[in-house]
Scaffold this active site. Structure first.
Site, PDB file in Angstrom:
ATOM      1  N   GLY A   1       9.934   6.982  16.102  1.00 23.61           N
ATOM      2  CA  GLY A   1       9.006   5.902  15.784  1.00 23.61           C
ATOM      3  C   GLY A   1       9.390   5.224  14.489  1.00 23.61           C
ATOM      4  O   GLY A   1      10.063   5.818  13.638  1.00 23.61           O
TER       5      GLY A   1
ATOM      6  N   GLN B   1       8.394   0.392   6.916  1.00 26.14           N
ATOM      7  CA  GLN B   1       9.563   1.198   6.544  1.00 26.14           C
ATOM      8  C   GLN B   1      10.826   0.370   6.382  1.00 26.14           C
ATOM      9  O   GLN B   1      11.785   0.821   5.758  1.00 26.14           O
ATOM     10  CB  GLN B   1       9.807   2.294   7.586  1.00 26.14           C
ATOM     11  CG  GLN B   1       8.709   3.356   7.602  1.00 26.14           C
ATOM     12  CD  GLN B   1       8.963   4.347   8.700  1.00 26.14           C
ATOM     13  OE1 GLN B   1       8.591   4.121   9.843  1.00 26.14           O
ATOM     14  NE2 GLN B   1       9.621   5.446   8.371  1.00 26.14           N
TER      15      GLN B   1
ATOM     16  N   CYS C   1       9.865  12.229   9.043  1.00 24.90           N
ATOM     17  CA  CYS C   1       9.772  10.776   8.864  1.00 24.90           C
ATOM     18  C   CYS C   1      11.126  10.247   8.409  1.00 24.90           C
ATOM     19  O   CYS C   1      11.770  10.848   7.547  1.00 24.90           O
ATOM     20  CB  CYS C   1       8.712  10.482   7.804  1.00 24.90           C
ATOM     21  SG  CYS C   1       8.518   8.732   7.470  1.00 24.90           S
ATOM     22  N   LEU C   2      11.534   9.107   8.979  1.00 23.05           N
ATOM     23  CA  LEU C   2      12.824   8.524   8.596  1.00 23.05           C
ATOM     24  C   LEU C   2      12.833   8.098   7.126  1.00 23.05           C
ATOM     25  O   LEU C   2      13.902   7.966   6.538  1.00 23.05           O
ATOM     26  CB  LEU C   2      13.152   7.327   9.497  1.00 23.05           C
ATOM     27  CG  LEU C   2      13.397   7.667  10.972  1.00 23.05           C
ATOM     28  CD1 LEU C   2      13.598   6.388  11.783  1.00 23.05           C
ATOM     29  CD2 LEU C   2      14.593   8.597  11.131  1.00 23.05           C
TER      30      LEU C   2
ATOM     31  N   HIS D   1       0.817   8.558  12.949  1.00 20.12           N
ATOM     32  CA  HIS D   1       1.766   8.581  11.829  1.00 20.12           C
ATOM     33  C   HIS D   1       2.228   7.146  11.493  1.00 20.12           C
ATOM     34  O   HIS D   1       2.272   6.760  10.323  1.00 20.12           O
ATOM     35  CB  HIS D   1       2.948   9.477  12.229  1.00 20.12           C
ATOM     36  CG  HIS D   1       4.083   9.540  11.262  1.00 20.12           C
ATOM     37  ND1 HIS D   1       4.487  10.729  10.675  1.00 20.12           N
ATOM     38  CD2 HIS D   1       4.933   8.585  10.789  1.00 20.12           C
ATOM     39  CE1 HIS D   1       5.517  10.475   9.876  1.00 20.12           C
ATOM     40  NE2 HIS D   1       5.808   9.197   9.933  1.00 20.12           N
ATOM     41  N   GLU D   2       2.540   6.361  12.525  1.00 19.35           N
ATOM     42  CA  GLU D   2       3.046   4.995  12.294  1.00 19.35           C
ATOM     43  C   GLU D   2       1.947   4.066  11.802  1.00 19.35           C
ATOM     44  O   GLU D   2       2.193   3.207  10.949  1.00 19.35           O
ATOM     45  CB  GLU D   2       3.699   4.433  13.559  1.00 19.35           C
ATOM     46  CG  GLU D   2       4.857   5.247  14.145  1.00 19.35           C
ATOM     47  CD  GLU D   2       5.938   5.616  13.142  1.00 19.35           C
ATOM     48  OE1 GLU D   2       6.106   4.909  12.129  1.00 19.35           O
ATOM     49  OE2 GLU D   2       6.614   6.643  13.358  1.00 19.35           O
TER      50      GLU D   2
ATOM     51  N   HIS E   1       1.602   4.415   8.217  1.00 24.76           N
ATOM     52  CA  HIS E   1       2.603   3.635   7.469  1.00 24.76           C
ATOM     53  C   HIS E   1       2.100   2.215   7.222  1.00 24.76           C
ATOM     54  O   HIS E   1       2.251   1.676   6.124  1.00 24.76           O
ATOM     55  CB  HIS E   1       3.920   3.540   8.249  1.00 24.76           C
ATOM     56  CG  HIS E   1       4.849   4.701   8.045  1.00 24.76           C
ATOM     57  ND1 HIS E   1       5.309   5.089   6.816  1.00 24.76           N
ATOM     58  CD2 HIS E   1       5.436   5.548   8.942  1.00 24.76           C
ATOM     59  CE1 HIS E   1       6.124   6.132   6.946  1.00 24.76           C
ATOM     60  NE2 HIS E   1       6.215   6.429   8.236  1.00 24.76           N
TER      61      HIS E   1
HETATM   62 NI    NI Z   1       7.331   7.934   9.210  1.00 20.96          NI
END
Ligand code: NI
Length: 168
Positions: free
Chosen positions: A46, A51, A92-93, A134-135, A138
Site C-alpha cells: 500500500g 508518502q 511501512c515503506l 494504515h494508509e 498517512h
Molecule cells: Ni505506511
C-alpha cells in the site's frame, strides 16, 4: 509513468494532513499510476500520496499474492468499524526495516471514489482492513510507529536518522 521517491520517517512532511481531491482528473489519474508503479517497485502492499510528498487524499493498495489486484481509494473515509480489534505486525515503506504490532478494528467499511470518479463502498477485513486503516492514517499525517511506546518511537527515530546519515 515514474517511480517516485518515498519520504522516510521522521520527515516532518509525513505529518501533513492531505487535502481532499476535488475532481478525479488526468492529473489525479497520473498520480495514481505513478503511485502504483512506486508501490510495486518498492515492493509494498500500500502507498498513500503523503508518502510521495503529494498532500492529496489518494491511496493505492494491492494485497494480492499475484500483485494484479490494484485498488484505488480517492478521498477514502471509514464509515463503520467493528468493535473487535486485532493485532497485526505492520511495516511501512516510509519506515524501512521496522515491523511492530498495532491493534486496529478487525473490519471496516470504507467509502471512497474510484479512478472513474464514482463513489463506492467496500467492507474490508484481514490484511486489507489493516492496510486501508494504515494508509488513511498517512493521509491524516499519522505514521504507524506513533501507536508504539515513546521508548520505541525514540529508538526508531534514532535508527532512521543514523541510516539516513550513512546514505548521505
Ligand atoms: Ni505506511
Amino acid at each position: 509513468m515514474a517511480v517516485l521517491s518515498i519520504l522516510k520517517y521522521p520527515d516532518p512532511r509525513l505529518h501533513r494532513v492531505a487535502e481532499p481531491v476535488r475532481e478525479v482528473d488526468e492529473e489525479v489519474r497520473t498520480l495514481v499510476r505513478d503511485m502504483a508503479e512506486t508501490m510495486y517497485a518498492a515492493p509494498g502492499v500500500g502507498l498513500a500520496a503523503t508518502q510521495v510528498d503529494v498532500h492529496r487524499r489518494v491511496v493505492v493498495i494491492d494485497v494480492s499474492e499475484t500483485k494484479d489486484d490494484l485498488k484505488v481509494f480517492i478521498n477514502p473515509e471509514i464509515v463503520a468499524s467493528s468493535e473487535d480489534y486485532k493485532s497485526y505486525e505492520e511495516g511501512c515503506l516510509s519506515v524501512p526495516g521496522v515491523y511492530d504490532e498495532v491493534e486496529r478494528p478487525d473490519r471496516v467499511t470504507v467509502r471512497a471514489l474510484g479512478l472513474d470518479g464514482q463513489p463506492f463502498t467496500i467492507e474490508a477485513s484481514g490484511l486489507l482492513a489493516v492496510c486501508i486503516q494504515h494508509e488513511i492514517d498517512h493521509l491524516n499525517g499519522r505514521v504507524f510507529v506513533q501507536y508504539l511506546s515513546r521508548l520505541k518511537q525514540n529508538r526508531i527515530r534514532t535508527r532512521m536518522l543514523k541510516a539516513e546519515r550513512q546514505v548521505a
